[in-house]
Design a protein around this motif. Structure first.
Motif, mmCIF file in Angstrom:
data_model
loop_
_atom_site.group_PDB
_atom_site.id
_atom_site.type_symbol
_atom_site.label_atom_id
_atom_site.label_comp_id
_atom_site.label_asym_id
_atom_site.label_seq_id
_atom_site.Cartn_x
_atom_site.Cartn_y
_atom_site.Cartn_z
ATOM 1 N N GLY A 1 13.734 6.033 12.344
ATOM 2 C CA GLY A 1 15.045 6.651 12.446
ATOM 3 C C GLY A 1 15.719 6.931 11.123
ATOM 4 O O GLY A 1 16.820 7.468 11.101
ATOM 5 N N ALA A 2 15.110 6.594 10.000
ATOM 6 C CA ALA A 2 15.756 6.785 8.693
ATOM 7 C C ALA A 2 15.524 8.202 8.194
ATOM 8 O O ALA A 2 14.811 8.433 7.227
ATOM 9 N N THR A 3 16.128 9.190 8.846
ATOM 10 C CA THR A 3 15.836 10.591 8.530
ATOM 11 C C THR A 3 17.079 11.440 8.326
ATOM 12 O O THR A 3 16.970 12.636 8.123
ATOM 13 N N THR A 4 18.267 10.869 8.387
ATOM 14 C CA THR A 4 19.483 11.679 8.291
ATOM 15 C C THR A 4 19.530 12.490 7.008
ATOM 16 O O THR A 4 19.860 13.672 7.008
ATOM 17 N N ALA A 5 19.205 11.877 5.881
ATOM 18 C CA ALA A 5 19.367 12.530 4.588
ATOM 19 C C ALA A 5 18.398 13.679 4.377
ATOM 20 O O ALA A 5 18.625 14.531 3.526
ATOM 21 N N THR A 6 17.334 13.732 5.147
ATOM 22 C CA THR A 6 16.321 14.749 4.893
ATOM 23 C C THR A 6 16.067 15.639 6.103
ATOM 24 O O THR A 6 15.075 16.335 6.156
ATOM 25 N N ALA A 7 16.962 15.615 7.076
ATOM 26 C CA ALA A 7 16.790 16.452 8.263
ATOM 27 C C ALA A 7 17.935 17.459 8.372
ATOM 28 O O ALA A 7 18.420 17.740 9.448
ATOM 29 N N LYS A 8 18.374 17.971 7.241
ATOM 30 C CA LYS A 8 19.488 18.907 7.170
ATOM 31 C C LYS A 8 20.748 18.328 7.799
ATOM 32 O O LYS A 8 21.622 19.045 8.269
ATOM 33 N N GLY A 9 20.832 16.994 7.826
ATOM 34 C CA GLY A 9 22.058 16.341 8.200
ATOM 35 C C GLY A 9 22.387 16.314 9.671
ATOM 36 O O GLY A 9 23.462 15.902 10.058
ATOM 37 N N TYR A 10 21.486 16.756 10.543
ATOM 38 C CA TYR A 10 21.840 16.800 11.956
ATOM 39 C C TYR A 10 20.658 16.428 12.848
ATOM 40 O O TYR A 10 20.460 16.962 13.926
ATOM 41 N N VAL B 1 21.618 13.768 0.215
ATOM 42 C CA VAL B 1 22.721 12.995 0.777
ATOM 43 C C VAL B 1 23.151 13.674 2.071
ATOM 44 O O VAL B 1 23.471 14.875 2.063
ATOM 45 N N GLY B 2 23.120 12.940 3.178
ATOM 46 C CA GLY B 2 23.405 13.548 4.460
ATOM 47 C C GLY B 2 24.323 12.708 5.319
ATOM 48 O O GLY B 2 24.432 11.488 5.146
ATOM 49 N N ILE C 1 30.803 10.810 33.521
ATOM 50 C CA ILE C 1 30.458 9.430 33.212
ATOM 51 C C ILE C 1 29.839 9.371 31.817
ATOM 52 O O ILE C 1 28.842 10.051 31.557
ATOM 53 N N PRO C 2 30.385 8.575 30.914
ATOM 54 C CA PRO C 2 29.734 8.422 29.605
ATOM 55 C C PRO C 2 28.480 7.562 29.743
ATOM 56 O O PRO C 2 28.544 6.420 30.179
ATOM 57 N N VAL C 3 27.320 8.120 29.421
ATOM 58 C CA VAL C 3 26.068 7.389 29.588
ATOM 59 C C VAL C 3 25.354 7.136 28.262
ATOM 60 O O VAL C 3 24.313 6.499 28.246
ATOM 61 N N SER C 4 25.885 7.638 27.156
ATOM 62 C CA SER C 4 25.332 7.308 25.842
ATOM 63 C C SER C 4 26.472 7.242 24.840
ATOM 64 O O SER C 4 27.459 7.967 24.942
ATOM 65 N N ALA C 5 26.317 6.346 23.886
ATOM 66 C CA ALA C 5 27.381 6.069 22.929
ATOM 67 C C ALA C 5 27.471 7.139 21.851
ATOM 68 O O ALA C 5 26.534 7.895 21.613
ATOM 69 N N SER C 6 28.625 7.179 21.188
ATOM 70 C CA SER C 6 28.768 8.008 19.993
ATOM 71 C C SER C 6 27.972 7.363 18.861
ATOM 72 O O SER C 6 27.819 6.144 18.810
ATOM 73 N N ARG C 7 27.478 8.199 17.962
ATOM 74 C CA ARG C 7 26.674 7.679 16.853
ATOM 75 C C ARG C 7 27.013 8.429 15.577
ATOM 76 O O ARG C 7 27.047 9.660 15.561
ATOM 77 N N THR C 8 27.249 7.686 14.499
ATOM 78 C CA THR C 8 27.498 8.276 13.193
ATOM 79 C C THR C 8 26.462 7.750 12.197
ATOM 80 O O THR C 8 26.207 6.548 12.162
ATOM 81 N N ASN C 9 25.867 8.646 11.442
ATOM 82 C CA ASN C 9 24.849 8.287 10.455
ATOM 83 C C ASN C 9 25.222 8.785 9.066
ATOM 84 O O ASN C 9 25.761 9.888 8.913
ATOM 85 N N TYR C 10 24.905 7.973 8.061
ATOM 86 C CA TYR C 10 25.006 8.380 6.657
ATOM 87 C C TYR C 10 23.672 8.066 5.999
ATOM 88 O O TYR C 10 23.127 6.973 6.192
ATOM 89 N N GLY C 11 23.139 9.021 5.236
ATOM 90 C CA GLY C 11 21.808 8.800 4.675
ATOM 91 C C GLY C 11 21.678 9.226 3.230
ATOM 92 O O GLY C 11 22.378 10.125 2.750
ATOM 93 N N LEU C 12 20.768 8.565 2.533
ATOM 94 C CA LEU C 12 20.423 8.890 1.155
ATOM 95 C C LEU C 12 18.913 8.983 1.054
ATOM 96 O O LEU C 12 18.193 8.127 1.578
#
Length: 325
Positions: A46-55, A186-187, A205-216
């Motif tokens: 899952g450590a891909t935020t910084a290199t997946a165009k941020g999304y 940096v993403g 019905i909310p069935v999945s949580a909100s998620r925020t990621n910051y990556g380097l």
């Protein structure tokens, strides 16, 4: 001198990644688990935020291909085996019993998974003297049947996330010398809470949580190839429940030869206000390509612990196959 010191540090981080264990979010209880979506993410836990165009690569780019001027058709499959602390096999939610197909063209992506979801996304990049700035957005429409899932809890082709919007941005800058180069990523990305409006009397019905990621991410040439190290911080939370899941992911990938690479990753996530305490996960895998074919093969191993000392063990194999034109 600085680049040589960074290379030594990145190699040490890569070694520690291979030797350690890690945490990741669970599939059930409504947490969104990137590392189980495709082989690219599972390899690096899952450590891909910084290199997946941020999304998070729109979910529509499982083979890690560039989204610039190509059309891609691919399939994806995941097999999961879950056992409890006594070694007994137990039923669980399997996110990928079906094959997914999708396509990418220029900066647009579409994906469809039978009886599960449809997702579309868009990305835009701007190159300047200060680096490459890119933004992206995607929307997923959930097509699962929660009523069927409630009647048959071991129905493995049901993985409800709800409908949600995800978006993010990334900055990339390269520093090129006579013999060495260093790229910095940096993403940041955010996934909204998944809202389900299917067969439950039309209720939202909310069935999945909100998620925020910051990556380097840091990438540099090593020997005849290049090595990439990423560090992600994530936080998952509910709008109406005082329960969170937060942690850190570390991943690395060594690319060498022609379209060939190996990688590994681990993440550490801890619950707050939950009957669960933490989850330990490690992932590894390989990617390669020839002619028009691109393949990613990854595996994950994780332990889900609760506050009473019991646990679940989940082992999974992920396979992505893509053909690019």
């Amino acid at each position: 001198m600085i680049q040589k010191s960074l290379k030594i540090l990145m190699l040490l981080l890569s070694l520690s990644t291979l030797l350690g264990a890690a945490d990741s979010s669970i599939l059930y209880k409504g947490y969104f688990n990137k590392s189980y979506l495709d082989a690219k993410n599972s390899i690096m836990a899952g450590a891909t935020t910084a290199t997946a165009k941020g999304y998070s690569a729109m979910q529509s780019n499982p083979a890690g291909l560039s989204t610039n001027h190509n059309i891609v058709v691919y399939t994806r499959a995941v097999a999961v085996n879950t056992t409890d602390s006594d070694g007994t096999q137990v039923g669980g939610t399997d996110p990928a019993d079906h094959i997914s197909i999708g396509g990418l063209y220029d900066s647009f992506g579409l994906e469809y998974k039978v009886d599960d979801y449809a997702v579309g996304g868009f990305a835009y990049g701007y190159e300047s003297n200060y680096g490459l700035f890119s933004v992206g957005v995607s929307y997923l429409s959930d097509m699962t049947n929660i009523t069927l899932k409630a009647v048959q809890p071991n129905q493995k082709d049901e993985f409800a996330t709800g409908d949600y919007l995800s978006y993010g941005l990334m900055w990339q800058k390269s520093f090129i010398g006579l013999e060495d180069y260093l790229a910095v990523y940096v993403g940041a990305s955010h996934k909204n809470s998944g809202q389900y409006t299917g067969e439950m009397n039309g209720l939202i019905i909310p069935v999945s949580a909100s998620r925020t990621n910051y990556g380097l991410g840091l990438e540099t040439n090593v020997f005849s190839g290049s090595i990439l190290v990423t560090l992600d911080m994530s936080n998952e939370y509910w709008q109406s429940v005082d329960e969170t899941l937060s942690g850190t992911s570390l991943g690395f990938k060594w690319l060498f030869g022609d379209k060939f690479g190996i990688g590994a990753g681990m993440s550490t996530q801890t619950f707050s206000g939950s009957v669960f305490s933490d989850i330990q996960t490690i992932g590894t895998g390989v990617e390669f390509g020839f002619l028009l074919m691109h393949m990613n093969l990854g595996a994950t191993h994780r332990i889900v612990n609760d506050t009473e000392g019991l646990y679940l063990q989940e082992d999974a194999v992920h396979l992505d196959v893509a053909v690019a034109f």
